[in-house]
Design a protein around this motif. Structure first.
Motif, PDB file in Angstrom:
ATOM      1  N   ARG A 183     -10.809   8.670  43.864  1.00  0.00           N
ATOM      2  CA  ARG A 183     -10.683   9.653  44.939  1.00  0.00           C
ATOM      3  C   ARG A 183     -11.239  10.992  44.473  1.00  0.00           C
ATOM      4  NH1 ARG A 183      -4.645   7.766  46.337  1.00  0.00           N
ATOM      5  NH2 ARG A 183      -5.209   5.952  47.574  1.00  0.00           N
ATOM      6  N   GLY A 184     -12.537  11.015  44.245  1.00  0.00           N
ATOM      7  CA  GLY A 184     -13.202  12.206  43.722  1.00  0.00           C
ATOM      8  C   GLY A 184     -13.119  13.402  44.654  1.00  0.00           C
ATOM      9  N   GLU A 185     -13.270  13.151  45.958  1.00  0.00           N
ATOM     10  CA  GLU A 185     -13.192  14.261  46.911  1.00  0.00           C
ATOM     11  C   GLU A 185     -11.809  14.906  46.897  1.00  0.00           C
ATOM     12  OE1 GLU A 185     -14.360  12.872  50.746  1.00  0.00           O
ATOM     13  OE2 GLU A 185     -16.374  12.348  50.096  1.00  0.00           O
ATOM     14  N   MET A 186     -10.772  14.080  46.777  1.00  0.00           N
ATOM     15  CA  MET A 186      -9.412  14.617  46.720  1.00  0.00           C
ATOM     16  C   MET A 186      -9.216  15.426  45.439  1.00  0.00           C
ATOM     17  SD  MET A 186      -5.744  12.654  46.846  1.00  0.00           S
ATOM     18  CE  MET A 186      -6.062  11.839  48.386  1.00  0.00           C
ATOM     19  N   ALA A 187      -9.780  14.975  44.324  1.00  0.00           N
ATOM     20  CA  ALA A 187      -9.663  15.690  43.054  1.00  0.00           C
ATOM     21  C   ALA A 187     -10.363  17.044  43.128  1.00  0.00           C
ATOM     22  CB  ALA A 187     -10.236  14.851  41.922  1.00  0.00           C
ATOM     23  N   ILE A 188     -11.548  17.067  43.738  1.00  0.00           N
ATOM     24  CA  ILE A 188     -12.270  18.339  43.886  1.00  0.00           C
ATOM     25  C   ILE A 188     -11.502  19.287  44.801  1.00  0.00           C
ATOM     26  CG2 ILE A 188     -14.371  19.399  44.801  1.00  0.00           C
ATOM     27  CD1 ILE A 188     -15.880  16.944  43.716  1.00  0.00           C
ATOM     28  N   ALA A 189     -10.947  18.738  45.880  1.00  0.00           N
ATOM     29  CA  ALA A 189     -10.143  19.580  46.773  1.00  0.00           C
ATOM     30  C   ALA A 189      -8.922  20.122  46.033  1.00  0.00           C
ATOM     31  CB  ALA A 189      -9.707  18.773  47.992  1.00  0.00           C
ATOM     32  N   GLY A 190      -8.337  19.309  45.141  1.00  0.00           N
ATOM     33  CA  GLY A 190      -7.209  19.770  44.344  1.00  0.00           C
ATOM     34  C   GLY A 190      -7.590  20.878  43.376  1.00  0.00           C
ATOM     35  N   CYS A 191      -8.831  20.838  42.881  1.00  0.00           N
ATOM     36  CA  CYS A 191      -9.304  21.887  41.974  1.00  0.00           C
ATOM     37  C   CYS A 191      -9.342  23.247  42.665  1.00  0.00           C
ATOM     38  CB  CYS A 191     -10.692  21.555  41.445  1.00  0.00           C
ATOM     39  SG  CYS A 191     -10.719  20.188  40.293  1.00  0.00           S
ATOM     40  N   TYR A 192      -9.661  23.241  43.947  1.00  0.00           N
ATOM     41  CA  TYR A 192      -9.698  24.500  44.700  1.00  0.00           C
ATOM     42  C   TYR A 192      -8.357  24.804  45.365  1.00  0.00           C
ATOM     43  CZ  TYR A 192     -14.714  24.457  44.066  1.00  0.00           C
ATOM     44  OH  TYR A 192     -15.952  24.458  43.509  1.00  0.00           O
ATOM     45  N   GLY A 193      -7.709  23.767  45.867  1.00  0.00           N
ATOM     46  CA  GLY A 193      -6.475  23.963  46.626  1.00  0.00           C
ATOM     47  C   GLY A 193      -5.299  24.379  45.767  1.00  0.00           C
ATOM     48  N   GLY A 194      -5.156  23.830  44.557  1.00  0.00           N
ATOM     49  CA  GLY A 194      -4.036  24.172  43.687  1.00  0.00           C
ATOM     50  C   GLY A 194      -3.995  25.649  43.318  1.00  0.00           C
ATOM     51  N   PRO A 195      -5.086  26.189  42.772  1.00  0.00           N
ATOM     52  CA  PRO A 195      -5.073  27.634  42.449  1.00  0.00           C
ATOM     53  C   PRO A 195      -4.940  28.512  43.692  1.00  0.00           C
ATOM     54  CG  PRO A 195      -6.787  26.524  41.197  1.00  0.00           C
ATOM     55  CD  PRO A 195      -6.241  25.527  42.181  1.00  0.00           C
ATOM     56  N   ALA A 196      -5.554  28.098  44.807  1.00  0.00           N
ATOM     57  CA  ALA A 196      -5.430  28.908  46.027  1.00  0.00           C
ATOM     58  C   ALA A 196      -3.984  28.935  46.495  1.00  0.00           C
ATOM     59  CB  ALA A 196      -6.334  28.348  47.123  1.00  0.00           C
ATOM     60  N   PHE A 197      -3.311  27.783  46.446  1.00  0.00           N
ATOM     61  CA  PHE A 197      -1.912  27.734  46.837  1.00  0.00           C
ATOM     62  C   PHE A 197      -1.064  28.595  45.911  1.00  0.00           C
ATOM     63  CE2 PHE A 197       2.317  25.845  46.520  1.00  0.00           C
ATOM     64  CZ  PHE A 197       2.708  25.887  47.853  1.00  0.00           C
ATOM     65  N   ASN A 198      -1.300  28.487  44.595  1.00  0.00           N
ATOM     66  CA  ASN A 198      -0.552  29.298  43.646  1.00  0.00           C
ATOM     67  C   ASN A 198      -0.774  30.782  43.888  1.00  0.00           C
ATOM     68  OD1 ASN A 198       0.569  27.130  42.304  1.00  0.00           O
ATOM     69  ND2 ASN A 198      -1.036  27.042  40.762  1.00  0.00           N
ATOM     70  N   LEU A 199      -1.974  31.166  44.200  1.00  0.00           N
ATOM     71  CA  LEU A 199      -2.283  32.567  44.436  1.00  0.00           C
ATOM     72  C   LEU A 199      -1.615  33.060  45.713  1.00  0.00           C
ATOM     73  CD1 LEU A 199      -3.919  35.009  43.444  1.00  0.00           C
ATOM     74  CD2 LEU A 199      -5.757  34.240  44.938  1.00  0.00           C
ATOM     75  N   LEU A 200      -1.727  32.297  46.782  1.00  0.00           N
ATOM     76  CA  LEU A 200      -1.177  32.741  48.067  1.00  0.00           C
ATOM     77  C   LEU A 200       0.354  32.716  48.103  1.00  0.00           C
ATOM     78  CD1 LEU A 200      -3.726  31.027  50.462  1.00  0.00           C
ATOM     79  CD2 LEU A 200      -3.574  33.446  49.905  1.00  0.00           C
ATOM     80  N   VAL A 201       0.937  31.628  47.634  1.00  0.00           N
ATOM     81  CA  VAL A 201       2.388  31.502  47.711  1.00  0.00           C
ATOM     82  C   VAL A 201       3.058  32.172  46.529  1.00  0.00           C
ATOM     83  CG1 VAL A 201       4.288  29.841  47.760  1.00  0.00           C
ATOM     84  CG2 VAL A 201       2.231  29.396  49.084  1.00  0.00           C
TER      85      VAL A 201
END
Length: 169
Positions: free
Chosen positions: A149-167
């Motif tokens: 699930r490469g697309e999910m892994a790439i989305a996690g690379c961007y989504g995890g830090p963005a979530f940490n930053l926003l929340v």
């Protein structure tokens, strides 16, 4: 062993293999004490209002303990849906409390390292804390990518830090 015991008497479970009624009866009392400790509510101020609140919490937790003793089976956790949901939510709340306490202790240890080695706190924040946050993302994203699930892994690379930053901010 003491940490495992404290975890077991403060975090309720609905898993039948982990159910132990004596722990379930103790959980309302010990969990409330842990919550009071986490929120910094203690009797050190000596005010009557604080003492009354702590006593009321203790009485409420004792009533909760008696209810658990009377309304649960000795061999299995609560089986009706409302009790199971309440038990699970209470377990989630206690897990958050444990994570908060352990994270606070980690920050205190890092502050002590700053004082010992005369480092600015920002340096340890940019290194140790950042590496600790990023390491779990690395492991989970790598595991997702290995499952195909490469697309999910790439989305996690961007989504995890963005979530940490926003929340987190």
């Amino acid at each position: 062993a003491p940490w495992t015991f404290m975890r077991d008497v403060t975090i309720p479970t609905v898993d039948e293999t982990l159910w132990y009624k004596p722990y379930a009866v103790m959980q309302p009392i010990f969990a409330l004490q842990l919550l009071l400790f986490a929120f910094g509510i203690d009797n050190s101020t000596g005010s009557q209002k604080s003492q009354d609140f702590i006593f009321a919490c203790f009485i409420a937790s004792c009533v909760g303990s008696v209810c658990v003793h009377l309304f649960t089976k000795h061999t299995s956790p609560p089986d009706d849906k409302a009790s199971a949901i309440t038990w699970t939510l209470f377990g989630f709340l206690m897990c958050v409390c444990w994570i908060y306490l352990l994270a606070s202790e980690l920050v205190t240890c890092l502050e002590a390292l700053c004082d010992i080695f005369c480092l600015p706190p920002g340096i340890l924040g940019l290194t140790v804390l950042a590496w600790g946050n990023s390491l779990r993302d690395l492991v989970s994203n790598t595991a997702v990518a290995r499952e195909g699930r490469g697309e999910m892994a790439i989305a996690g690379c961007y989504g995890g830090p963005a979530f940490n930053l926003l929340v987190g901010l």
